[in-house]
Scaffold this active site. Structure first.
Site, mmCIF file in Angstrom:
data_model
loop_
_atom_site.group_PDB
_atom_site.id
_atom_site.type_symbol
_atom_site.label_atom_id
_atom_site.label_comp_id
_atom_site.label_asym_id
_atom_site.label_seq_id
_atom_site.Cartn_x
_atom_site.Cartn_y
_atom_site.Cartn_z
ATOM 1 C CB THR A 206 3.213 4.628 9.342
ATOM 2 O OG1 THR A 206 2.516 4.626 8.105
ATOM 3 C CG2 THR A 206 4.406 5.568 9.251
ATOM 4 N NE ARG A 234 -1.067 7.147 -0.517
ATOM 5 C CZ ARG A 234 -0.762 7.004 0.783
ATOM 6 N NH1 ARG A 234 0.216 6.215 1.145
ATOM 7 N NH2 ARG A 234 -1.446 7.635 1.692
ATOM 8 C CB VAL A 235 4.585 9.166 -2.459
ATOM 9 C CG1 VAL A 235 5.386 9.654 -1.264
ATOM 10 C CG2 VAL A 235 5.474 8.353 -3.404
ATOM 11 N N GLY A 236 2.699 8.635 0.303
ATOM 12 C CA GLY A 236 1.957 9.278 1.388
ATOM 13 C C GLY A 236 2.783 10.348 2.075
ATOM 14 C CG ASP A 237 1.875 10.929 6.202
ATOM 15 O OD1 ASP A 237 1.734 9.787 5.706
ATOM 16 O OD2 ASP A 237 1.749 11.159 7.404
ATOM 17 C CB THR A 257 1.184 6.694 12.231
ATOM 18 O OG1 THR A 257 0.367 6.888 13.402
ATOM 19 C CG2 THR A 257 2.620 6.533 12.662
ATOM 20 N N GLY A 258 -0.962 7.202 10.074
ATOM 21 C CA GLY A 258 -2.381 7.268 9.718
ATOM 22 C C GLY A 258 -2.580 7.767 8.299
ATOM 23 C CG HIS A 259 -6.202 9.523 5.443
ATOM 24 N ND1 HIS A 259 -6.518 10.776 4.953
ATOM 25 C CD2 HIS A 259 -6.560 8.637 4.488
ATOM 26 C CE1 HIS A 259 -7.062 10.650 3.754
ATOM 27 N NE2 HIS A 259 -7.104 9.352 3.453
ATOM 28 N N GLY A 260 -2.333 9.430 5.258
ATOM 29 C CA GLY A 260 -1.256 10.290 4.787
ATOM 30 C C GLY A 260 -1.719 11.569 4.128
HETATM 31 N N1 GLY Z 1 0.868 7.495 6.805
HETATM 32 C C1 GLY Z 1 1.244 6.515 5.865
HETATM 33 C C2 GLY Z 1 0.624 6.687 4.552
HETATM 34 O O1 GLY Z 1 -0.447 7.266 4.418
HETATM 35 O O2 GLY Z 1 1.210 6.228 3.589
#
Ligand code: GLY
Length: 356
Positions: A206, A234-237, A257-260
């Site tokens: 990201t 799937r949609v992240g943050d 950025t990172g684990h959404g």
């Molecule tokens: N931060 C990006 C995602 O998890 O999709």
């Protein structure tokens, strides 16, 4: 050494320095030291922050400058976590998410699970500028992009296709896909493993970019191809206002950025902006939000052997005085920063835990 924000310090800089008293000295400081446009971004945004500052100097608003900056990364196939060349979902389809927010109008625009459009951030900007809505997804987002003349393209590069296929071949010894030794010798697989680790990782890369103009106006943008090999849809943050980005023209701008999922469940970017509203510096606000993420990480499958979060999140922020900061759960993260009249540079993000 990481600079940790103690609760006592936060109370001192936050609650005790209530908004009126905290903001007044900052305004005075700004008047004495006129602001120069500044941009802060994730570590992959060195060229992007330079571009964003150049655009602001040319009179472009911070939000549009942020979109222009991240366009360089969206178009770059070497970054397999954003735009063209981004790693696809479980089915081998590239689905992109992006959002923008303008601190002056408190308006935002976003697209999610958008296919075949190289610059989702530009589409998100159009959603903000041309509609009364905030978020368009999937087929509807694609039709909106088409209506605005965005060209459709195949976003799956040969490198990304090979990495995805290798992931499928190696995901399980019990499925129908054979793991062939010659796959591992492929230069593209080796390139990926060198960058992301020997066991095929699932990057959440990201780019986020927050920009502050010479007049203290604020805007931001986050754009991504999302978690590699994600469940289709799937949609992240990143495209979610309050999670992957947030901007309040009276306070500051932030993104992640990172684990959404970790960021979504803590409303990460909004939480950073709220800590800044209470008087925390951008770095303190990012660190305190990291602590909140750690507190919210409760289930065992999200933790490592020491009980720490398994997945990293990095936060970035700028306040309306032009101060910047960044912090991550785990050590090793960097952020890009550029001030008008200076070359862009990478700095180390503060962090809570040393990587083991
Ligand atoms: N931060 C990006 C995602 O998890 O999709």
């Amino acid at each position: 050494m990481p600079q940790l924000l103690t609760r006592r310090h936060l109370l001192r800089t936050g609650a005790a320095a209530a908004a009126a008293t905290a903001v007044a000295p900052r305004r005075r400081a700004a008047a004495e030291n006129p602001l120069r446009p500044v941009a802060v971004a994730s570590g992959n945004g060195l060229a992007a922050v330079k571009e964003a500052v150049a655009r602001m100097l040319a009179g472009v608003s911070p939000v549009a400058a942020a979109v222009a900056g991240v366009a360089l990364v969206e178009a770059d196939p070497e970054d397999v976590t954003v735009g063209y060349g981004g790693l696809p979902n479980e089915d081998g389809v590239v689905q992109l998410d992006a959002a923008v927010m303008d601190g002056s109008t408190m308006r935002a625009g976003a697209v999610a699970a958008l296919e075949r459009i190289k610059h989702p951030a530009q589409v998100a900007l159009k959603v903000m500028q041309h509609t009364t809505r905030v978020l368009l997804v999937g087929e509807g987002a694609l039709r909106f992009a088409r209506a605005h003349g965005f060209p459709e393209e195949n976003l799956l590069t040969e490198r990304a296709r090979k990495i995805w296929l290798h992931w499928k071949n190696t995901a399980s010894p019990d499925d129908d896909w054979l793991e062939l030794p010659e796959d591992s010798d492929d230069p593209d697989i080796q390139w990926f493993e060198k960058r992301f680790g020997r066991r095929l990782a699932r990057p959440t890369g990201t780019i986020h970019l927050s920009a502050c103009g010479g007049d203290g106006s604020l805007g931001c943008c986050t754009t991504t191809s999302g978690l590699a090999f994600k469940l289709p849809g799937r949609v992240g943050d990143s495209p979610l206002v309050g999670a992957g980005l947030y901007c309040d023209g009276e306070v500051g701008s932030a993104g992640a950025t990172g684990h959404g999922e970790s960021c979504m469940l803590t409303a990460g970017a909004h939480t950073v902006v709220e800590f800044m509203r209470q008087g925390a510096s951008p770095q303190e606000a990012c660190l305190e939000t990291c602590r909140r993420i750690v507190r919210n990480t409760r289930l065992d499958y999200l933790k490592d052997a020491q009980g720490r979060p398994r997945n990293n999140v990095t936060l970035y922020a700028v306040n309306r005085a032009g101060e910047v900061g960044s912090a991550a759960l785990l050590s090793g993260a960097h952020f890009a920063v550029c001030r008008a009249g200076e070359e862009p540079r990478l700095e180390s993000s503060a962090y809570l835990f040393a990587r083991t």
